[in-house]
Design a protein around this motif. Sequence first.
Motif, PDB file in Angstrom:
ATOM      1  N   HIS A 183      -9.098 -18.713 -44.191  1.00 25.86           N
ATOM      2  CA  HIS A 183      -9.399 -19.586 -43.041  1.00 25.86           C
ATOM      3  C   HIS A 183      -8.553 -20.858 -43.084  1.00 25.86           C
ATOM      4  O   HIS A 183      -7.991 -21.282 -42.064  1.00 25.86           O
ATOM      5  N   ARG A 184      -8.481 -21.479 -44.240  1.00 25.58           N
ATOM      6  CA  ARG A 184      -7.707 -22.720 -44.376  1.00 25.58           C
ATOM      7  C   ARG A 184      -6.229 -22.480 -44.096  1.00 25.58           C
ATOM      8  O   ARG A 184      -5.569 -23.253 -43.390  1.00 25.58           O
ATOM      9  N   HIS A 185      -5.717 -21.392 -44.618  1.00 24.26           N
ATOM     10  CA  HIS A 185      -4.281 -21.134 -44.473  1.00 24.26           C
ATOM     11  C   HIS A 185      -3.931 -20.668 -43.065  1.00 24.26           C
ATOM     12  O   HIS A 185      -2.817 -20.931 -42.583  1.00 24.26           O
ATOM     13  N   ASP A 187      -5.419 -22.002 -40.443  1.00 24.51           N
ATOM     14  CA  ASP A 187      -5.347 -23.285 -39.740  1.00 24.51           C
ATOM     15  C   ASP A 187      -4.013 -23.982 -39.995  1.00 24.51           C
ATOM     16  O   ASP A 187      -3.429 -24.582 -39.080  1.00 24.51           O
ATOM     17  N   LEU A 201      -8.375 -30.013 -41.090  1.00 20.49           N
ATOM     18  CA  LEU A 201      -8.679 -28.665 -41.562  1.00 20.49           C
ATOM     19  C   LEU A 201     -10.176 -28.525 -41.812  1.00 20.49           C
ATOM     20  O   LEU A 201     -10.780 -29.349 -42.496  1.00 20.49           O
ATOM     21  N   THR A 203     -11.674 -26.048 -43.441  1.00 21.70           N
ATOM     22  CA  THR A 203     -11.973 -25.424 -44.729  1.00 21.70           C
ATOM     23  C   THR A 203     -11.359 -26.244 -45.857  1.00 21.70           C
ATOM     24  O   THR A 203     -10.164 -26.544 -45.813  1.00 21.70           O
ATOM     25  N   PRO A 205      -9.749 -27.308 -49.550  1.00 23.31           N
ATOM     26  CA  PRO A 205      -8.797 -26.590 -50.404  1.00 23.31           C
ATOM     27  C   PRO A 205      -9.510 -25.864 -51.544  1.00 23.31           C
ATOM     28  O   PRO A 205     -10.602 -26.246 -51.959  1.00 23.31           O
ATOM     29  N   THR A 206      -8.872 -24.828 -52.046  1.00 20.08           N
ATOM     30  CA  THR A 206      -9.410 -24.078 -53.173  1.00 20.08           C
ATOM     31  C   THR A 206      -9.243 -24.899 -54.444  1.00 20.08           C
ATOM     32  O   THR A 206      -8.169 -25.428 -54.707  1.00 20.08           O
TER      33      THR A 206
END
Length: 224
Positions: A183-185, A187, A201, A203, A205-206
């Motif tokens: 999801h983050r990537h 976006d 963003l 989501t 970051p991991t």
Amino acid sequence: MTAETLSGSAPDTAGPERLRCDAARNRERVLSAASEVYGERGPAFTMEEVASRAGVGIGTVYRRFPTKGALLDAIALPYLERILSLARAAGEHREPGERLETFVRTFAERHASERMGSGRLWDSTLGRPLRDEIARVVDGLLDAARKAGRLRPDVTYRDVSVLLWTLTSLIDATDRVAPTVWHRHLDLVLDGLRPDGPRPLATPPTDAEEWEKVVTSSAALRLR
């Protein structure tokens, strides 16, 4: 009272229909099994693997699909039809500027939830008309986004194809250890398509520990 009643047996009128039903069921079992093994092994699978997974004899597979190429075409067409359906549905969005992003997000969500198929099926010989129609519809989504000021002028249909290819690869590589990381990537990638700069963003970051699990679970992500 009929002769059939006297003899204790009914006329065999359902024989041909039963055979047709059995044949149709076997064909669907073969197609389902082929889709599964293709998803696991790509085009390296064998017809014997498909027969074993489907629970039918190898002769049953070859009667319906005389070559591996014919079987690949048969599982490719539904995959391409689903993509076309998603693109057409996105084209009905009431906001023209949202249509391209709707298509990309819906495509990603469907792949994550249903494993729609594999982009490696894209080069199916019989799928050429569907690929051409997908390109035409997505070009329309791109044009609508440009006119609405939501898309960089230099983005092409091929750019969108690469975006979807890399996104589905990420989804497949992380689905067991970090199923929402994509999801983050997504976006981030969509921000790169817009002419007006980034958006916040949604989501986070991991973190380092989770990312370590991600990269150790997939050879495709081990360049850190």
